[in-house]
Scaffold this active site. Structure first.
Site, PDB file in Angstrom:
ATOM      1  N   ASN A  46     -74.304  70.161  18.777  1.00  0.00           N
ATOM      2  CA  ASN A  46     -74.536  71.416  19.363  1.00  0.00           C
ATOM      3  C   ASN A  46     -74.653  72.548  18.264  1.00  0.00           C
ATOM      4  OD1 ASN A  46     -73.783  70.271  21.809  1.00  0.00           O
ATOM      5  ND2 ASN A  46     -71.769  70.868  21.476  1.00  0.00           N
ATOM      6  N   HIS A 132     -67.608  74.141  32.970  1.00  0.00           N
ATOM      7  CA  HIS A 132     -67.019  73.472  31.869  1.00  0.00           C
ATOM      8  C   HIS A 132     -65.450  73.275  32.310  1.00  0.00           C
ATOM      9  CE1 HIS A 132     -65.397  73.098  27.984  1.00  0.00           C
ATOM     10  NE2 HIS A 132     -66.424  72.338  27.618  1.00  0.00           N
ATOM     11  N   GLU A 175     -71.709  79.486  33.912  1.00  0.00           N
ATOM     12  CA  GLU A 175     -72.268  79.578  32.383  1.00  0.00           C
ATOM     13  C   GLU A 175     -73.446  80.113  32.595  1.00  0.00           C
ATOM     14  OE1 GLU A 175     -71.681  75.493  30.906  1.00  0.00           O
ATOM     15  OE2 GLU A 175     -69.987  75.223  32.001  1.00  0.00           O
ATOM     16  N   SER A 179     -74.100  73.071  30.194  1.00  0.00           N
ATOM     17  CA  SER A 179     -73.943  72.066  29.040  1.00  0.00           C
ATOM     18  C   SER A 179     -74.586  70.930  29.355  1.00  0.00           C
ATOM     19  CB  SER A 179     -72.636  72.159  28.554  1.00  0.00           C
ATOM     20  OG  SER A 179     -71.754  71.650  29.530  1.00  0.00           O
ATOM     21  N   ASP A 204     -69.841  82.436  30.812  1.00  0.00           N
ATOM     22  CA  ASP A 204     -69.614  81.576  29.453  1.00  0.00           C
ATOM     23  C   ASP A 204     -70.979  81.309  28.967  1.00  0.00           C
ATOM     24  OD1 ASP A 204     -69.261  79.235  27.781  1.00  0.00           O
ATOM     25  OD2 ASP A 204     -67.424  78.503  29.155  1.00  0.00           O
ATOM     26  N   HIS A 207     -73.609  77.674  25.302  1.00  0.00           N
ATOM     27  CA  HIS A 207     -74.859  77.192  24.686  1.00  0.00           C
ATOM     28  C   HIS A 207     -76.138  78.004  24.602  1.00  0.00           C
ATOM     29  CE1 HIS A 207     -72.977  73.000  24.830  1.00  0.00           C
ATOM     30  NE2 HIS A 207     -72.405  73.493  25.908  1.00  0.00           N
ATOM     31  N   LYS A 238     -70.731  76.365  18.381  1.00  0.00           N
ATOM     32  CA  LYS A 238     -72.164  75.548  18.785  1.00  0.00           C
ATOM     33  C   LYS A 238     -73.214  76.151  17.999  1.00  0.00           C
ATOM     34  CE  LYS A 238     -70.086  73.579  22.603  1.00  0.00           C
ATOM     35  NZ  LYS A 238     -69.241  73.931  23.938  1.00  0.00           N
TER      36      LYS A 238
HETATM   37  C1  PLP Z   1     -68.070  73.812  24.466  1.00  0.00           C
HETATM   38  C2  PLP Z   1     -67.894  74.715  25.349  1.00  0.00           C
HETATM   39  C3  PLP Z   1     -66.597  75.361  25.677  1.00  0.00           C
HETATM   40  C4  PLP Z   1     -65.470  75.328  24.792  1.00  0.00           C
HETATM   41  O1  PLP Z   1     -65.894  75.840  23.533  1.00  0.00           O
HETATM   42  P1  PLP Z   1     -65.086  75.395  22.195  1.00  0.00           P
HETATM   43  O2  PLP Z   1     -65.067  76.636  20.970  1.00  0.00           O
HETATM   44  O3  PLP Z   1     -65.851  74.297  21.534  1.00  0.00           O
HETATM   45  O4  PLP Z   1     -63.548  75.117  22.316  1.00  0.00           O
HETATM   46  C5  PLP Z   1     -66.372  76.182  26.684  1.00  0.00           C
HETATM   47  N1  PLP Z   1     -67.372  76.393  27.720  1.00  0.00           N
HETATM   48  C6  PLP Z   1     -68.354  75.484  27.514  1.00  0.00           C
HETATM   49  C7  PLP Z   1     -69.573  75.910  28.747  1.00  0.00           C
HETATM   50  C8  PLP Z   1     -68.871  74.891  26.623  1.00  0.00           C
HETATM   51  O5  PLP Z   1     -69.597  74.159  26.480  1.00  0.00           O
END
Ligand code: PLP
Length: 386
Positions: A46, A132, A175, A179, A204, A207, A238
């Site tokens: 990522n 997620h 999101e 992802s 969120d 990505h 990421k």
């Molecule tokens: C990776 C991810 C997370 C978690 O983030 P980290 O910093 O890796 O703990 C949360 N939400 C989504 C949509 C993700 O892809």
């Protein structure tokens, strides 16, 4: 069933997850420990913009390490509130077009802390089905009523809002870029609904941060709705090439979270070296849009090679899912590609719905155009063979 039998059962179903130690041999390449092969091209990372190896991140990380040592030594509400956190929070707030921001240990911790801080027993959370795991865990911890709507289906969301909104607090969580499917949320429509039904909205952007928007602010920036989002969440792990996470919103929202988000309150502050890397990363994504252009040129090369091979439904982002069907087939294809120098992970249930096991390719700036074109060709032949 005992644990040993459970593990055997998982293996039989091609669902056993196993750790594979790797070393990074060069930009975008990795070696699997204990395997005798040449370095593999990493299509599972990522680190979209390649920032984890950027000299500015490394230098700023060193500088903060030398300045403040390895660890914060305490939670921020004790004696661990390093001034550098506030510097980073200010820059995150600017990037996200919000008044203020607050750091969390990771994205997982942010979601598990924020959602229960905002909702409780008498409230309701509207959650996209494909959200997620960390969002779902936050919902469970909140004890609020959970209402799931069909992925990106705004008619379904509206119908559920009309019938299930209730009188308490209502929180919509989405999101901005999913992802596992690599598709975008219709954020403008979600914002319209959250205003119509008087809900809080949490987005969120794990990505999307750094990858979308003129300044790298994410899909919310690109869609022009950043200021209408109550809680803008994202990770530094990421595209930003570092570690940790942030939440951005109004100052009063951040003041509230400082008092109520348990994963913030009861956890040690992030290490200085990590803050240095994150600060440098934010500055780079705001000032260097050419990195995004370079990434999307590579994405375009990859997708056009796949389309030439007859694949469709490749989505609008740097995450390119190729659905293989049953877990066994996805695993076989991933293995065949690995033998040919391409590292891609087979994503299986329960991470994705039954019968939609897939190869999740992510394109990063570490990979060359030649490499992504070659990988696409190898995938097309593997799909024909298996
Ligand atoms: C990776 C991810 C997370 C978690 O983030 P980290 O910093 O890796 O703990 C949360 N939400 C989504 C949509 C993700 O892809």
């Amino acid at each position: 069933m005992d644990r040993q039998n459970w593990l055997i059962g998982q293996k039989k179903k091609d669902l056993l997850r196993q750790l594979t130690p790797i070393t990074r041999s060069a930009r975008g390449r990795l070696l699997l420990q204990g395997h005798d092969h040449s370095p593999l091209h990493d299509f599972s990372s990522n680190d979209y913009l390649g920032l984890s190896l950027h000299p500015d991140l490394i230098a700023q990380s060193h500088a903060f390490l030398d300045l403040a040592g390895c660890g914060a030594g305490a939670a921020r509400l004790m004696s661990g509130d390093l001034a550098m956190y506030h510097l980073l929070e200010k820059e995150v707030a600017e990037l996200k077009g919000q008044e203020a921001a607050l750091l969390f240990g990771s994205g997982y911790m942010a979601n598990c802390g924020v959602i229960p801080a905002l909702t409780g027993r008498n409230d309701v959370i509207f959650c996209d089905r494909l959200n997620h795991a960390s969002i779902y865990d936050g919902c469970t911890l909140s004890r609020a009523k959970l209402v799931r709507f069909r992925h990106n289906d705004m008619d379904h969301l509206e119908k559920l809002l009309r019938t299930q909104r209730g009188r308490g607090e209502a929180l919509i969580v989405v999101e901005s870029l999913y992802s596992m499917d690599g598709d975008r949320c219709p954020l403008r429509e979600v914002v319209r609904l959250k205003e119509k039904f008087n809900c809080l909205l949490m987005v969120d952007e794990a990505h999307a941060t750094g990858v979308f928007g003129d300044n790298g602010g994410g899909v919310s920036e690109e869609d022009g709705v950043a200021s209408r989002i109550d809680i803008a969440m994202g990770t530094f792990g990421k595209a930003l090439g570092s570690y940790g996470a942030y939440v951005a919103g109004s100052q009063s929202m951040m003041d509230y979270l400082v008092n109520r988000a348990r994963t913030f309150i009861y956890s040690t502050g992030l290490p200085p070296a990590v803050i240095g890397a994150s600060l440098a990363a934010i500055r780079i994504v705001r000032r260097q849009p050419e990195l995004r252009l370079d990434l999307f040129e590579k994405v375009a090369v990859f997708k056009s090679a796949l389309r030439a091979g007859g694949l469709t439904g490749l989505g609008p982002s740097q995450i390119v899912p190729v659905v293989a069907g049953e877990s066994g087939r996805a695993v076989k294809i991933a293995r065949a590609l690995r033998d040919q120098g391409v590292f891609v992970t087979a994503v299986r249930p329960p991470t994705v719905p039954q019968g939609t096991a897939r190869l999740r390719f992510s394109v990063t700036r570490h990979l060359s155009k030649e490499t992504v074109a070659q990988a696409a060709a190898l995938l097309i032949s593997a799909l024909r063979l298996h």
